[in-house]
Enzyme design. Structure first.
Site, PDB file in Angstrom:
ATOM      1  N   CYS A  65       0.848  -1.209   0.000  1.00  0.00           N
ATOM      2  CA  CYS A  65       0.000   0.000   0.000  1.00  0.00           C
ATOM      3  C   CYS A  65       0.881   1.257   0.000  1.00  0.00           C
ATOM      4  CB  CYS A  65      -0.868   0.041   1.252  1.00  0.00           C
ATOM      5  SG  CYS A  65      -1.669  -1.522   1.615  1.00  0.00           S
TER       6      CYS A  65
HETATM    7  N1  GLN Z   1      -0.847  -6.627   4.270  1.00  0.00           N
HETATM    8  C1  GLN Z   1      -1.722  -5.494   4.245  1.00  0.00           C
HETATM    9  C2  GLN Z   1      -3.025  -5.775   3.523  1.00  0.00           C
HETATM   10  O1  GLN Z   1      -3.245  -6.837   3.028  1.00  0.00           O
HETATM   11  C3  GLN Z   1      -1.062  -4.290   3.660  1.00  0.00           C
HETATM   12  C4  GLN Z   1      -0.814  -4.503   2.198  1.00  0.00           C
HETATM   13  C5  GLN Z   1       0.124  -3.565   1.584  1.00  0.00           C
HETATM   14  O2  GLN Z   1       0.911  -2.845   2.197  1.00  0.00           O
HETATM   15  N2  GLN Z   1       0.051  -3.624   0.318  1.00  0.00           N
HETATM   16  O3  GLN Z   1      -3.835  -4.928   3.456  1.00  0.00           O
END
Ligand code: GLN
Length: 233
Positions: free
Chosen positions: A2
């Site tokens: 994210c």
């Molecule tokens: N693991 C977290 C999620 O699934 C954050 C994902 C991310 O940083 N892309 O939302």
């Protein structure tokens, strides 16, 4: 991975993290420039601000560009402390509002940029609101904060414990409390920009000079007293 961002300083709208800057989180949702894991952040988004000392947040599971109400809301959600995130769900994680940052507890709002095995968090997590790894991590942080452990002790302690249980974990965290912003760089990029306040973001929100990379494995704390960066290796 994210992308997330926060602001501490004079009152600004949430739009200042999202759709005002050229490479704000709206643009980063479909065209991030530094993202190493995943290509688009289309699995939801959220932002949070403070009404006095009370945190308010807006979370959706749709891509941020698909929410026609977002620009109007982000333009009037004004605060001296802001947080926002766009999500690319880790494989196997649910796509639901409760898995979407910012997570909240009391005055705290939290976003996680990364991935961690939930088993590594089992001893720490306390009643997570979703099976998403980020919700587990948030619950571990919130449990300590609720016990009165200061933010600057809580974040290194939780990150170290999670990394011990999962050495591959990526644990970039962003936490706001209304009068402070704390961020952990652990496995992914983190940048700051000092102006009349401080911007913190996974990657620069624009091409102005002055963006500085925060070293990996460090904790950034921004408060009215200033900004500090300390190693948490
Ligand atoms: N693991 C977290 C999620 O699934 C954050 C994902 C991310 O940083 N892309 O939302």
């Amino acid at each position: 991975m994210c992308r997330h961002a926060a602001w501490l300083g004079p009152v600004r709208p949430a739009a200042s993290l999202i759709d005002d800057p050229e490479h704000g989180l709206l643009r980063q949702s479909y065209a991030p420039r530094m993202q190493k894991y995943g290509t688009v952040n289309a699995d939801g988004f959220g932002f949070g601000w403070y009404d006095g000392s009370r945190p308010v947040r807006y979370r959706r599971t749709v891509p941020i560009w698909a929410d026609a109400n977002m620009p109007g809301l982000a333009a009037v959600a004004r605060s001296s402390c802001l947080i926002a995130a766009v999500r690319s769900a880790t494989v196997g994680m649910p796509i639901e509002e409760t898995a979407t940052a910012p997570f909240a507890d009391g005055r705290w709002l939290l976003s996680h940029n990364g991935r961690v095995r939930r088993e590594a968090l089992r001893p720490l997590a306390a009643d997570p609101e979703s099976m998403c790894d980020s919700a587990w991590l948030a619950s571990a942080v919130f449990a300590r904060l609720r016990d009165g452990v200061p933010l600057t002790d809580t974040l290194p302690a939780v990150v170290r414990a999670a990394a011990e249980g999962d050495p591959q974990a990526r644990l970039n965290l962003l936490v706001t409390g209304g009068t402070e912003v704390a961020a952990v760089a652990w496995g992914d990029t983190l940048f700051t920009h000092l102006e009349e306040g401080v911007l913190v973001a996974s990657e620069p929100l624009d091409d102005r000079p002055g963006w500085r990379a925060v070293p990996d494995r460090s904790l950034l704390l921004a408060s009215p007293d200033g900004v500090s960066v300390t190693s948490i290796d």
